[in-house]
Design an enzyme around this catalytic site. Structure first.
Site, PDB file in Angstrom:
ATOM      1  N   ARG A 148       0.848  -1.207   0.000  1.00 40.86           N
ATOM      2  CA  ARG A 148       0.000   0.000   0.000  1.00 40.86           C
ATOM      3  C   ARG A 148       0.876   1.246   0.000  1.00 40.86           C
ATOM      4  O   ARG A 148       0.558   2.254  -0.630  1.00 40.86           O
ATOM      5  CB  ARG A 148      -0.932  -0.035   1.217  1.00 40.86           C
TER       6      ARG A 148
ATOM      7  N   HIS B 143      -6.148   7.840  12.113  1.00 41.09           N
ATOM      8  CA  HIS B 143      -5.948   6.386  11.970  1.00 41.09           C
ATOM      9  C   HIS B 143      -4.496   6.054  11.653  1.00 41.09           C
ATOM     10  O   HIS B 143      -4.192   4.976  11.151  1.00 41.09           O
ATOM     11  CB  HIS B 143      -6.875   5.809  10.881  1.00 41.09           C
TER      12      HIS B 143
ATOM     13  N   CYS C 298       8.623   0.864  16.340  1.00 41.06           N
ATOM     14  CA  CYS C 298       8.915  -0.393  17.043  1.00 41.06           C
ATOM     15  C   CYS C 298       7.723  -0.738  17.924  1.00 41.06           C
ATOM     16  O   CYS C 298       7.206   0.109  18.660  1.00 41.06           O
ATOM     17  CB  CYS C 298      10.160  -0.221  17.914  1.00 41.06           C
TER      18      CYS C 298
ATOM     19  N   CYS D  63       9.421  -0.611  21.879  1.00 41.40           N
ATOM     20  CA  CYS D  63       9.816   0.667  22.535  1.00 41.40           C
ATOM     21  C   CYS D  63       9.151   1.869  21.885  1.00 41.40           C
ATOM     22  O   CYS D  63       9.386   3.006  22.298  1.00 41.40           O
ATOM     23  CB  CYS D  63      11.345   0.808  22.489  1.00 41.40           C
TER      24      CYS D  63
ATOM     25  N   CYS E  71      13.944  -3.324  15.278  1.00 41.91           N
ATOM     26  CA  CYS E  71      14.241  -1.989  15.825  1.00 41.91           C
ATOM     27  C   CYS E  71      15.738  -1.879  16.116  1.00 41.91           C
ATOM     28  O   CYS E  71      16.323  -2.754  16.779  1.00 41.91           O
ATOM     29  CB  CYS E  71      13.452  -1.806  17.128  1.00 41.91           C
TER      30      CYS E  71
ATOM     31  N   THR F  52     -16.201   9.460   2.952  1.00 41.38           N
ATOM     32  CA  THR F  52     -16.146   8.441   3.991  1.00 41.38           C
ATOM     33  C   THR F  52     -17.496   7.753   4.112  1.00 41.38           C
ATOM     34  O   THR F  52     -18.542   8.386   3.956  1.00 41.38           O
ATOM     35  CB  THR F  52     -15.724   9.015   5.360  1.00 41.38           C
TER      36      THR F  52
ATOM     37  N   ALA G 105     -14.883  13.701  -5.082  1.00 37.88           N
ATOM     38  CA  ALA G 105     -14.023  14.726  -4.460  1.00 37.88           C
ATOM     39  C   ALA G 105     -13.381  15.601  -5.531  1.00 37.88           C
ATOM     40  O   ALA G 105     -13.393  16.839  -5.432  1.00 37.88           O
ATOM     41  CB  ALA G 105     -12.947  14.039  -3.619  1.00 37.88           C
TER      42      ALA G 105
HETATM   43  P1  OAD Z   1     -14.672   3.373   2.919  1.00 39.86           P
HETATM   44  O1  OAD Z   1     -14.054   2.546   1.847  1.00 39.86           O
HETATM   45  O2  OAD Z   1     -15.451   2.723   4.030  1.00 39.86           O
HETATM   46  O3  OAD Z   1     -15.673   4.474   2.268  1.00 39.86           O
HETATM   47  C1  OAD Z   1     -15.234   5.232   1.170  1.00 39.86           C
HETATM   48  C2  OAD Z   1     -16.357   6.205   0.841  1.00 39.86           C
HETATM   49  O4  OAD Z   1     -15.903   7.031  -0.219  1.00 39.86           O
HETATM   50  C3  OAD Z   1     -17.634   5.513   0.346  1.00 39.86           C
HETATM   51  O5  OAD Z   1     -18.748   6.068   1.042  1.00 39.86           O
HETATM   52  C4  OAD Z   1     -17.691   5.858  -1.147  1.00 39.86           C
HETATM   53  O6  OAD Z   1     -19.027   6.077  -1.569  1.00 39.86           O
HETATM   54  C5  OAD Z   1     -16.917   7.158  -1.181  1.00 39.86           C
HETATM   55  N1  OAD Z   1     -16.242   7.422  -2.456  1.00 39.86           N
HETATM   56  C6  OAD Z   1     -15.785   6.530  -3.364  1.00 39.86           C
HETATM   57  N2  OAD Z   1     -15.171   7.186  -4.387  1.00 39.86           N
HETATM   58  C7  OAD Z   1     -15.242   8.520  -4.085  1.00 39.86           C
HETATM   59  C8  OAD Z   1     -14.788   9.700  -4.718  1.00 39.86           C
HETATM   60  N3  OAD Z   1     -14.133   9.652  -5.903  1.00 39.86           N
HETATM   61  N4  OAD Z   1     -15.026  10.897  -4.125  1.00 39.86           N
HETATM   62  C9  OAD Z   1     -15.703  10.964  -2.939  1.00 39.86           C
HETATM   63  N5  OAD Z   1     -16.162   9.868  -2.279  1.00 39.86           N
HETATM   64  C10 OAD Z   1     -15.925   8.672  -2.852  1.00 39.86           C
HETATM   65  O7  OAD Z   1     -13.477   4.245   3.541  1.00 39.86           O
HETATM   66  P2  OAD Z   1     -13.514   5.085   4.886  1.00 39.86           P
HETATM   67  O8  OAD Z   1     -14.858   5.643   5.164  1.00 39.86           O
HETATM   68  O9  OAD Z   1     -12.388   6.028   4.825  1.00 39.86           O
HETATM   69  O10 OAD Z   1      -9.792   2.396   9.302  1.00 39.86           O
HETATM   70  O11 OAD Z   1     -13.180   3.951   5.991  1.00 39.86           O
HETATM   71  C11 OAD Z   1     -13.017   4.413   7.313  1.00 39.86           C
HETATM   72  C12 OAD Z   1     -12.044   3.501   7.980  1.00 39.86           C
HETATM   73  O12 OAD Z   1     -12.464   2.135   7.823  1.00 39.86           O
HETATM   74  C13 OAD Z   1     -10.655   3.526   7.379  1.00 39.86           C
HETATM   75  O13 OAD Z   1      -9.912   4.617   7.862  1.00 39.86           O
HETATM   76  C14 OAD Z   1     -10.092   2.222   7.920  1.00 39.86           C
HETATM   77  C15 OAD Z   1     -11.297   1.322   7.797  1.00 39.86           C
HETATM   78  O14 OAD Z   1     -11.378   0.460   8.906  1.00 39.86           O
HETATM   79  C16 OAD Z   1      -8.537   2.014   9.706  1.00 39.86           C
HETATM   80  O15 OAD Z   1      -7.700   1.652   8.910  1.00 39.86           O
HETATM   81  C17 OAD Z   1      -8.343   2.081  11.165  1.00 39.86           C
END
Ligand code: OAD
Length: 256
Positions: A81, A129, A137, A140, A162, A203, A246
């Site tokens: 990634r 996040h 590490c 530590c 580490c 999101t 976006a």
């Molecule tokens: P998701 O994959 O859950 O949601 C992505 C959102 O972006 C969806 O609602 C899509 O409809 C929207 N989307 C897709 N393409 C887009 C675009 N071009 N412009 C705008 N919106 C678009 O991702 P997150 O909501 O970020 O946590 O997920 C939240 C967390 O869930 C992440 O940070 C991760 C995961 O568990 C950790 O890693 C701790």
């Protein structure tokens, strides 16, 4: 519907409503999720089932249990990634958020672990996040430099050791069940408290506590604008929902 009629569902009406909610010079909080980086070619979290990892469930890999069980697979996934993000470029949405900070205070609170907001020039970014590039590490907690990510995705890669205590170096991201890093989280709460407007971009609003930030803003009477082509779990906290990507909507919304 006659031409130019701005009926309740007319997208132009939502855009105008959203633009006026975001206008003004007060502090703006931008809360971004994986959709913010989708147009930069970084897969969203829940759709990231491409190529080598189609048979893995990311929620399985992003967990302390997976790390304990199979650190080499988890480490390889995160390095892959990193490689994807390093090849990606900030999109028009990232650039518009960065430009907006030239005219007012803009605090970015991101759930994303990429560095595209920083590379676009946003001066203040809180990673609630964690970050792909914040290796540390696990014993530590010392920051570690794992060097450049491999060019080709591999299925397994032994995490480095580490240099200070000999512990195992881990990804600097928050895993399911782990606490959010205190400093970015508290700074995000303060930013929401003093925001004059909140712009939520890309999101699904499913993962708490980050997903509760728009509710906190709405409880303060702060307008919340959402940019998402699809639906999300943000619900009633949202003042105006712009159903667009976006890259398309954010420049139009933040243009001075
Ligand atoms: P998701 O994959 O859950 O949601 C992505 C959102 O972006 C969806 O609602 C899509 O409809 C929207 N989307 C897709 N393409 C887009 C675009 N071009 N412009 C705008 N919106 C678009 O991702 P997150 O909501 O970020 O946590 O997920 C939240 C967390 O869930 C992440 O940070 C991760 C995961 O568990 C950790 O890693 C701790």
């Amino acid at each position: 519907m006659t031409h130019g009629d701005t009926g309740p569902d007319d997208p132009r009406r939502h855009l105008e409503q959203a633009r006026s909610a975001l206008a003004g010079d007060g502090p703006l909080v931008v809360l971004s999720g994986a959709g913010m980086s989708a147009e930069s070619g970084v897969p969203t979290f829940r759709d990231a089932r491409t190529g080598l990892w189609a048979r893995y469930d990311p929620t399985e890999l992003a967990s302390p249990d997976a790390w304990r069980r199979d650190p080499d697979t988890v480490w390889a996934w995160y390095r892959w990634r990193e490689h994807l993000v390093a090849r990606a470029e900030p999109n028009a949405g990232h650039l518009a958020v960065a430009r907006a900070a030239e005219g007012r205070e803009v605090v970015v609170v991101t759930q994303n672990v990429d560095d595209l907001h920083e590379r676009a020039g946003s001066p203040l970014v809180h990673h609630v996040h964690g970050s792909l590039f914040a290796h540390r590490c696990e014993t530590c907690e010392l920051a570690a430099d794992a060097g450049p990510a491999p060019e080709d995705p591999v299925e397994r890669l032994a995490p480095p050791v580490c240099r200070f205590c000999g512990g195992r170096v881990r990804p600097g991201v928050v895993w399911f069940g782990e606490n959010l890093p205190a400093a970015p989280w508290e700074a995000s709460l303060r930013a929401i408290d003093s925001a004059s407007a909140v712009l939520v971009i890309g999101t699904s609003g499913l993962v708490h506590p980050a997903a509760s930030l728009p509710d906190l803003a709405a409880e303060n009477g702060t307008p919340v604008v959402e940019v998402n082509p699809g639906d999300s779990g943000l619900g009633p906290a949202v003042t105006a929902h712009v159903r667009a990507t976006a890259g398309d909507a954010v420049p139009a919304l933040l243009q001075r």
